[in-house]
Design a protein around this motif. Structure first.
Motif, PDB file in Angstrom:
ATOM      1  N   ASN A  92     -64.630  46.116  35.645  1.00  0.00           N
ATOM      2  CA  ASN A  92     -63.604  45.095  35.456  1.00  0.00           C
ATOM      3  C   ASN A  92     -63.896  43.930  36.396  1.00  0.00           C
ATOM      4  OD1 ASN A  92     -61.341  43.715  34.757  1.00  0.00           O
ATOM      5  ND2 ASN A  92     -59.943  44.944  35.963  1.00  0.00           N
ATOM      6  N   LYS A  93     -63.744  42.708  35.840  1.00  0.00           N
ATOM      7  CA  LYS A  93     -63.803  41.475  36.621  1.00  0.00           C
ATOM      8  C   LYS A  93     -62.399  40.868  36.643  1.00  0.00           C
ATOM      9  CE  LYS A  93     -68.543  39.823  36.136  1.00  0.00           C
ATOM     10  NZ  LYS A  93     -69.369  38.685  35.675  1.00  0.00           N
ATOM     11  N   SER A  94     -61.771  40.785  37.787  1.00  0.00           N
ATOM     12  CA  SER A  94     -60.382  40.334  37.874  1.00  0.00           C
ATOM     13  C   SER A  94     -60.295  39.123  38.789  1.00  0.00           C
ATOM     14  CB  SER A  94     -59.485  41.457  38.417  1.00  0.00           C
ATOM     15  OG  SER A  94     -58.176  40.989  38.583  1.00  0.00           O
ATOM     16  N   LEU A  95     -59.665  38.042  38.279  1.00  0.00           N
ATOM     17  CA  LEU A  95     -59.395  36.850  39.098  1.00  0.00           C
ATOM     18  C   LEU A  95     -58.186  37.042  39.991  1.00  0.00           C
ATOM     19  CD1 LEU A  95     -59.823  33.939  36.550  1.00  0.00           C
ATOM     20  CD2 LEU A  95     -61.272  34.460  38.457  1.00  0.00           C
ATOM     21  N   TRP A  96     -57.323  37.990  39.660  1.00  0.00           N
ATOM     22  CA  TRP A  96     -56.050  38.125  40.384  1.00  0.00           C
ATOM     23  C   TRP A  96     -56.269  38.595  41.824  1.00  0.00           C
ATOM     24  CZ3 TRP A  96     -51.589  36.361  40.811  1.00  0.00           C
ATOM     25  CH2 TRP A  96     -50.526  37.059  41.364  1.00  0.00           C
TER      26      TRP A  96
END
Length: 632
Positions: A92-96
């Motif tokens: 997973n790539k998450s900006l949050w």
């Protein structure tokens, strides 16, 4: 490497060679090419958004296409070089994650993060990151938050790779460009928008422009500069006003705190006075008991002396014994006299201590006088405010006079208008009379002169024209009358407004009188408090002096200081160091406490012992102060 002469032979200039070298370097490092492309796209999107917002209107909503493209470009910039994290569901790539760090770096961003977490429709971290970007843009703090984020590269390295855009110089350039977006007012509805399933695709057709658009962009840039200057001026004014408001609020809070502190100090002083009075009464009762006991002892001794005298008179044999007893009593009385003199010396030293206490009380009284001076300054400020209110009331009275003059003028105008209306009615009546007379003449002419029909018809047409003119004049006069009535109604409205303003001015006068009464009451309360403080200071000084005298007398009667036992002390009372074989215990001959050698390395003569004895540092300083204050 090729020389410049060979490149020139092949028709390649220096600039083209530099571009080719940069391109070759970028081809070697694809991450640098991606950063450059994202930087150029961010420049184009921010510039296009500002220009279109200035032409369209600076308040934008979520359906505006340039604004949507700006969020897509920002999402790509923030995703560049983002590390892949493993989870139970896969990779997973998450900006949050990095955006959530702003809450720790800036406490003001906690409100945005909390509102994003509370949104019901958001289920994915990407949707939360998109909502956070929109809320930060509406708050006009997007550039500030991202600036704080890129300065902490040690925290960003956990989320981004080493060659990511947020860790390089391109990230700082993009953050600097985002400052220009503070000109735009965005009104975005985040709650009803589906941010989880949006697909972020950049539309390049919006950024392909011609020469005409470049010319318009220059004009828009000049407009942007002027608008930014106006915005900076307004923000500076707002900051100054906020600083003045905070200063006034701080002054009000400090005044309220000082007033509450003074009230608490007064209550504490009253309680202390009551306690001191109770102790004084107790000490007086104890003193009276001691006096009664001493009188009884004196009576007993006097009875003994009388019995001895009788025995001396009766028998001459015990004369030598009586003489010896008298000498012994004489010695005891001498010893008692010496003790009394020592007690007098102690009382003199206590008196000096009381003088020091009086000086301390005088310092406290001076400090309270300083606070009273501050209160007087506050009263002067209140007086200045009252003077300003009085000046405002005078100005309002002048405005009332002016408005009364305007009302009188309007009444004169209404009288003139009524006179003109009467004149117009008279003219209408005369016109009707002329019309009736003309109609009668035409009838007579038709009956009497049938031959002159043509001339009569001409006259009738002429009269009809005159009638039409009169009717038009009547219409004009009616319209004029209607306008005059409208003016009258307007003047009546103005008169009613003036009357309401006069009532408001009367209310202001009443408020001013009420403020004057409150000012007088505050002055009287301050004077009463000053008198009460002075009386309390005098009573406190007197009561403390009496209490110290009584305590010293009681101490002298009870047998002096308390001699502390060696077992009860394990540490020095002054330096609090533990006693050991090397650090021995020493008693202070004045207070009876136990100290180490360094804290009691002093010798002074005491009233009980004329020879110099060991005393502690505190008793040494106190005795030296007594001797200096009482040289006799």
């Amino acid at each position: 490497m090729y020389s410049p002469q060979s490149l020139h032979r092949w028709g390649i200039t220096h600039s083209e060679s530099m571009e080719r070298l940069a391109y070759s370097q970028a081809m070697r490092d694809p991450m640098a090419m991606e950063r450059a492309n994202l930087l150029n796209m961010a420049k184009l999107s921010i510039k296009g958004l500002i220009e279109s917002a200035l032409s369209f209107g600076r308040t934008l909503d979520s359906d505006y296409p340039p604004l949507q493209q700006f969020f897509v470009v920002m999402e790509h910039c923030l995703k560049h070089g983002l590390r892949v994290k493993k989870s139970f569901l896969g990779f997973n790539k998450s900006l949050w994650g990095p955006l959530e760090l702003v809450e720790k770096l800036c406490p003001e961003a906690a409100e945005i993060s909390a509102s994003v977490r509370d949104l019901p429709g958001l289920k994915t971290p990407l949707g939360r990151a998109r909502a956070w970007l929109r809320l930060a843009l509406m708050q006009k703090r997007l550039a500030d938050y991202l600036r704080l984020l890129i300065t902490r590269k040690d925290l960003l390295s956990d989320f981004y790779e080493n060659s990511a855009l947020m860790l390089e110089e391109e990230g700082a350039v993009i953050v600097g460009l985002l400052v220009g977006l503070n000109v735009i007012d965005a009104n975005l509805c985040v709650k009803g928008e589906d941010l989880d399933s949006q697909v972020g695709v950049i539309d390049f057709s919006m950024y392909l422009k011609n020469d005409i658009d470049d010319y318009r962009s220059e004009e828009r840039n000049s407009q942007i500069a002027s608008i930014l200057d106006q915005k900076n001026y307004v923000e500076e004014l707002n900051r100054q006003l906020n600083s003045t408001v905070h200063g006034l609020q701080g002054r009000v809070d400090s005044l309220e705190k000082s007033n509450s502190k003074l009230i608490e100090e007064l209550a504490i002083a009253k309680n202390n006075i009551i306690k001191l009075q109770e102790e004084n009464q107790q000490l007086r009762s104890e003193n009276s008991l001691i006096l009664t006991k001493t009188q009884q002892q004196l009576e007993v001794t006097q009875g003994d002396v009388s019995v001895e005298r009788d025995t001396y008179r009766q028998s001459r044999q015990g004369l030598d014994e009586m003489y010896n007893e008298a000498q012994r009593q004489l010695k005891e009385e001498c010893q008692l006299r010496q003790d009394v003199e020592n007690e007098l010396v102690v009382q003199v030293s206590m008196k000096q201590e009381m003088e020091l206490a009086m000086k301390l009380l005088e310092k406290d009284i001076h400090e309270k006088q300083d606070t009273l001076i501050g209160l007087r300054h506050q009263l002067d400020e209140v007086k200045a405010i009252n003077v300003e209110m009085y000046q405002k009331m005078q100005s309002s009275d002048d405005e009332m006079k002016k408005k009364n003059n305007v009302i009188s003028r309007l009444e004169e105008k209404t009288n003139q208008i009524t006179a003109t209306m009467k004149q117009l009615e008279q003219r209408l009546q005369e016109a009707e009379r002329h019309r009736s007379s003309a109609e009668e003449g035409t009838r007579r002419f038709k009956l009497d002169f049938a031959n002159k029909a043509d001339s009569l018809q001409r006259q009738i047409e002429h009269r009809e024209r005159q009638l039409q003119q009169l009717e038009t004049d009547l219409k004009i006069e009616r319209e004029w009358r209607q306008t005059l009535q409208n003016d009258l109604e307007r003047e009546r409205d103005t008169v009613s407004q003036l009357s309401t303003e006069a009532l408001q001015i009367n209310g202001l006068k009443k408020e001013f009188h009420r403020l004057q009464d409150e000012n007088i009451q505050l002055k009287s309360i301050c004077e009463d408090q000053e008198q009460a403080l002075e009386e309390l200071g005098s009573k406190l000084s007197e009561s403390k002096l009496k209490i110290e005298d009584i305590k010293e007398a009681n101490k002298a009667l009870q047998g002096g200081q308390v001699w502390l036992k060696d077992k009860e002390a394990s540490h020095c009372k002054l330096c609090e160091k533990e006693f050991s074989i090397s650090r021995r215990k020493h008693h202070c001959r004045n207070c009876g406490e136990i100290f180490c050698n360094s804290c009691s390395d002093n010798e002074l003569p005491l009233p009980a012992s004329p020879k110099p004895v060991r005393v502690c540092d505190t008793c040494h300083a106190l005795l030296l102060q007594r001797c200096s204050s009482n040289p006799t």
